[in-house]
Design a protein around this motif. Sequence first.
Motif, PDB file in Angstrom:
ATOM      1  N   THR A  55      58.515 -41.649  50.836  1.00 29.60           N
ATOM      2  CA  THR A  55      58.904 -42.801  51.659  1.00 29.60           C
ATOM      3  C   THR A  55      58.429 -44.112  51.035  1.00 29.60           C
ATOM      4  O   THR A  55      59.203 -45.064  50.900  1.00 29.60           O
ATOM      5  CB  THR A  55      58.303 -42.658  53.078  1.00 29.60           C
ATOM      6  N   ASN A  56      57.150 -44.143  50.658  1.00 31.28           N
ATOM      7  CA  ASN A  56      56.594 -45.409  50.186  1.00 31.28           C
ATOM      8  C   ASN A  56      57.149 -45.827  48.832  1.00 31.28           C
ATOM      9  O   ASN A  56      57.266 -47.022  48.555  1.00 31.28           O
ATOM     10  CB  ASN A  56      55.065 -45.325  50.124  1.00 31.28           C
ATOM     11  N   THR A  57      57.489 -44.843  48.001  1.00 33.03           N
ATOM     12  CA  THR A  57      58.052 -45.202  46.690  1.00 33.03           C
ATOM     13  C   THR A  57      59.323 -46.023  46.904  1.00 33.03           C
ATOM     14  O   THR A  57      59.522 -47.064  46.267  1.00 33.03           O
ATOM     15  CB  THR A  57      58.353 -43.937  45.856  1.00 33.03           C
ATOM     16  N   PHE A  58      60.167 -45.591  47.829  1.00 32.74           N
ATOM     17  CA  PHE A  58      61.403 -46.341  48.089  1.00 32.74           C
ATOM     18  C   PHE A  58      61.113 -47.623  48.863  1.00 32.74           C
ATOM     19  O   PHE A  58      61.637 -48.688  48.546  1.00 32.74           O
ATOM     20  CB  PHE A  58      62.414 -45.467  48.834  1.00 32.74           C
ATOM     21  N   ALA A  59      60.246 -47.517  49.885  1.00 34.68           N
ATOM     22  CA  ALA A  59      59.970 -48.704  50.711  1.00 34.68           C
ATOM     23  C   ALA A  59      59.412 -49.830  49.839  1.00 34.68           C
ATOM     24  O   ALA A  59      59.768 -50.997  50.023  1.00 34.68           O
ATOM     25  CB  ALA A  59      58.989 -48.350  51.819  1.00 34.68           C
ATOM     26  N   ASP A  60      58.570 -49.468  48.857  1.00 34.41           N
ATOM     27  CA  ASP A  60      57.910 -50.494  48.048  1.00 34.41           C
ATOM     28  C   ASP A  60      58.839 -51.125  47.009  1.00 34.41           C
ATOM     29  O   ASP A  60      58.449 -52.082  46.331  1.00 34.41           O
ATOM     30  CB  ASP A  60      56.677 -49.899  47.355  1.00 34.41           C
ATOM     31  N   LEU A  61      60.051 -50.624  46.895  1.00 38.30           N
ATOM     32  CA  LEU A  61      60.994 -51.245  45.960  1.00 38.30           C
ATOM     33  C   LEU A  61      61.370 -52.648  46.413  1.00 38.30           C
ATOM     34  O   LEU A  61      61.840 -53.453  45.613  1.00 38.30           O
ATOM     35  CB  LEU A  61      62.269 -50.394  45.825  1.00 38.30           C
ATOM     36  N   SER A  62      61.150 -52.938  47.682  1.00 38.03           N
ATOM     37  CA  SER A  62      61.484 -54.294  48.120  1.00 38.03           C
ATOM     38  C   SER A  62      60.337 -55.282  47.850  1.00 38.03           C
ATOM     39  O   SER A  62      60.502 -56.482  48.076  1.00 38.03           O
ATOM     40  CB  SER A  62      61.887 -54.303  49.598  1.00 38.03           C
ATOM     41  N   LEU A  63      59.204 -54.803  47.339  1.00 39.13           N
ATOM     42  CA  LEU A  63      58.119 -55.718  46.973  1.00 39.13           C
ATOM     43  C   LEU A  63      58.490 -56.452  45.680  1.00 39.13           C
ATOM     44  O   LEU A  63      59.282 -55.950  44.875  1.00 39.13           O
ATOM     45  CB  LEU A  63      56.816 -54.937  46.756  1.00 39.13           C
ATOM     46  N   ALA A  64      57.868 -57.613  45.479  1.00 37.92           N
ATOM     47  CA  ALA A  64      58.197 -58.394  44.280  1.00 37.92           C
ATOM     48  C   ALA A  64      57.751 -57.676  43.005  1.00 37.92           C
ATOM     49  O   ALA A  64      58.433 -57.698  41.983  1.00 37.92           O
ATOM     50  CB  ALA A  64      57.546 -59.763  44.387  1.00 37.92           C
ATOM     51  N   GLU A  65      56.596 -57.030  43.077  1.00 35.91           N
ATOM     52  CA  GLU A  65      56.020 -56.376  41.896  1.00 35.91           C
ATOM     53  C   GLU A  65      56.116 -54.857  42.011  1.00 35.91           C
ATOM     54  O   GLU A  65      56.132 -54.330  43.132  1.00 35.91           O
ATOM     55  CB  GLU A  65      54.534 -56.748  41.787  1.00 35.91           C
ATOM     56  N   PRO A  66      56.116 -54.138  40.879  1.00 37.80           N
ATOM     57  CA  PRO A  66      56.088 -52.673  40.974  1.00 37.80           C
ATOM     58  C   PRO A  66      54.855 -52.213  41.743  1.00 37.80           C
ATOM     59  O   PRO A  66      53.787 -52.804  41.601  1.00 37.80           O
ATOM     60  CB  PRO A  66      55.985 -52.216  39.513  1.00 37.80           C
ATOM     61  N   SER A  67      54.998 -51.185  42.550  1.00 36.38           N
ATOM     62  CA  SER A  67      53.904 -50.768  43.426  1.00 36.38           C
ATOM     63  C   SER A  67      52.879 -49.886  42.713  1.00 36.38           C
ATOM     64  O   SER A  67      51.821 -49.606  43.256  1.00 36.38           O
ATOM     65  CB  SER A  67      54.470 -50.018  44.627  1.00 36.38           C
ATOM     66  N   SER A  68      53.204 -49.422  41.516  1.00 34.73           N
ATOM     67  CA  SER A  68      52.267 -48.581  40.788  1.00 34.73           C
ATOM     68  C   SER A  68      51.997 -49.203  39.413  1.00 34.73           C
ATOM     69  O   SER A  68      52.908 -49.775  38.797  1.00 34.73           O
ATOM     70  CB  SER A  68      52.856 -47.178  40.624  1.00 34.73           C
ATOM     71  N   SER A  69      50.759 -49.055  38.951  1.00 37.23           N
ATOM     72  CA  SER A  69      50.437 -49.627  37.631  1.00 37.23           C
ATOM     73  C   SER A  69      50.708 -48.611  36.523  1.00 37.23           C
ATOM     74  O   SER A  69      50.486 -48.879  35.354  1.00 37.23           O
ATOM     75  CB  SER A  69      48.980 -50.074  37.610  1.00 37.23           C
ATOM     76  N   ASP A  70      51.167 -47.449  36.919  1.00 37.12           N
ATOM     77  CA  ASP A  70      51.491 -46.406  35.952  1.00 37.12           C
ATOM     78  C   ASP A  70      52.565 -46.927  34.966  1.00 37.12           C
ATOM     79  O   ASP A  70      53.585 -47.474  35.386  1.00 37.12           O
ATOM     80  CB  ASP A  70      52.036 -45.212  36.762  1.00 37.12           C
ATOM     81  N   ASP A  71      52.302 -46.763  33.685  1.00 34.88           N
ATOM     82  CA  ASP A  71      53.199 -47.311  32.653  1.00 34.88           C
ATOM     83  C   ASP A  71      54.622 -46.799  32.788  1.00 34.88           C
ATOM     84  O   ASP A  71      55.591 -47.530  32.636  1.00 34.88           O
ATOM     85  CB  ASP A  71      52.695 -46.933  31.251  1.00 34.88           C
ATOM     86  N   ARG A  72      54.690 -45.495  33.057  1.00 33.85           N
ATOM     87  CA  ARG A  72      56.017 -44.873  33.149  1.00 33.85           C
ATOM     88  C   ARG A  72      56.799 -45.486  34.318  1.00 33.85           C
ATOM     89  O   ARG A  72      57.989 -45.758  34.214  1.00 33.85           O
ATOM     90  CB  ARG A  72      55.813 -43.377  33.376  1.00 33.85           C
ATOM     91  N   PHE A  73      56.105 -45.692  35.444  1.00 35.49           N
ATOM     92  CA  PHE A  73      56.774 -46.277  36.601  1.00 35.49           C
ATOM     93  C   PHE A  73      57.187 -47.715  36.311  1.00 35.49           C
ATOM     94  O   PHE A  73      58.292 -48.144  36.648  1.00 35.49           O
ATOM     95  CB  PHE A  73      55.879 -46.233  37.844  1.00 35.49           C
ATOM     96  N   ARG A  74      56.316 -48.449  35.638  1.00 34.04           N
ATOM     97  CA  ARG A  74      56.636 -49.863  35.350  1.00 34.04           C
ATOM     98  C   ARG A  74      57.871 -49.960  34.453  1.00 34.04           C
ATOM     99  O   ARG A  74      58.719 -50.822  34.640  1.00 34.04           O
ATOM    100  CB  ARG A  74      55.439 -50.563  34.712  1.00 34.04           C
TER     101      ARG A  74
END
Length: 444
Positions: free
Chosen positions: A350-369
């Motif tokens: 849920t949060n992975t999708f919900a956080d897509l509306s944030l200005a910045e990526p929600s995880s600092s993981d390189d792959r996610f960024r």
Amino acid sequence: MILPPSYLSLPVKFRREVRPEVYPKPEIAIYNDELAKQLGVDLRDANILSGAVIQPGTTPLALGYAGHQFGNYTVLGDGRAVLLGEIESPDGKRWDIQLKGSGRTPFSRRGDGRATLGPMLREYIMSEALAALGIPTTRSLAVLTTGESVFRFSQEPGAILVRVAASHLRIGTFEYATDDELGTLADFTIQRHYPELLAQDDKYYRFLRQVIARQAKLVAQWMSIGFIHGVMNTDNVALSGETIDFGPCAFMNRYDPSTTYSSIDTQGRYAFGNQPSIMHWNLARFAETLLPLLADATEVAIKRAEEALQTFPLAFNAELERLMSQKLGGDLSSLEELYRWMYETGADYTNTFADLSLAEPSSSDDRFRAWHAKWKESVSQEIKNHHVIPRNRLVEEALVAAAQESNLTPLHELVSVLRRPYERPHIKYRSADDTADYRTFCGT
Ligand code: AMP
Ligand code: MG
């Protein structure tokens, strides 16, 4: 006003007249004002809602049905529920009002006909959450305590759930019909849920196609929000296309298609990722029941049933793609990679999708960024994601407070947050559960 159930027109095998048990001290624990308003009813009366007082003209019924439970055919029926009657909402729709936990019936077998407070409140919470997310579901008008204590794992408060459903016709109802009864049952169901088909040629084939289409859409909706029904037996598949009988249901947290919460689902038959293929299997059982209505010659009927069943994966995929593209903002080319990342890192669905509306990526993981940067380029439309699901720990907390301390505040607070899923609530309601070994129980 409660009207007599229309099931009275079905052969008697499908419905038995039953008086709900009169309990020592029925009291309303929670009443769904919002739903009552939508339905245009005022039934806030413990005597009516517990079935102690039966409105003149109505006839309480326990319904007969069968079903495949974990793959095996069994004759079932309402063993702890009675249909009190029907109501008509201001838009002219008919709704069943059913009491679950209302005592023994001719279908009870060895069961006590009782329900307990925790599981009934769970159904209340879950159905409100689904409804707020726009997913077809039976609803809960109220939960009552009965004044009786019922032994399950320990002594628990006895309860009744007042359930509102478009109907209680199930795949299992058709599995219970003989060939002689089939036409009557099919016409009754078409009249109730697909009346536009009545005047059309080949109405039974069209009926089958419509049921398949509605279920394909429903399961796609579940998959898009991480909902795990938990007990997708054919008796728990409503022909209206509503989610029904989701006793051990729960929402997935970390993304893993093998997620199974139900304590009785030891093989993971109803795991998150199996839901589409299980529904396809269930619909095959439904199609089999309709064979005598599809053609005179059995081979022809089988061919038509197969043709209809082939539409399931197509309809399911089309709906899931539509829903996922709303979540990602159009383009789906990055979805596979996101699934893989979530799976491998145990990220919250849920949060992975919900956080897509944030200005910045929600995880600092390189792959996610890296994924995020590429995905952002592909966004072509507004993103629509909910921020809230009923987190398992919050559901448990609310149920324990209600059942053990008679404290309904956490339940009311949780439900009020769940009713506004597109708002971003306090972190308490958003943070993921870390309970990978979480287990749910049917509450029977
Ligand atoms: P469910 O898991 O609620 O879909 O129920 C499956 C079947 O078991 C249905 O036929 C129910 O009516 C029956 N059942 C569940 N619990 C009880 C109970 N406590 N007493 C009698 N019948 C029950
Ligand atoms: Mg059931």
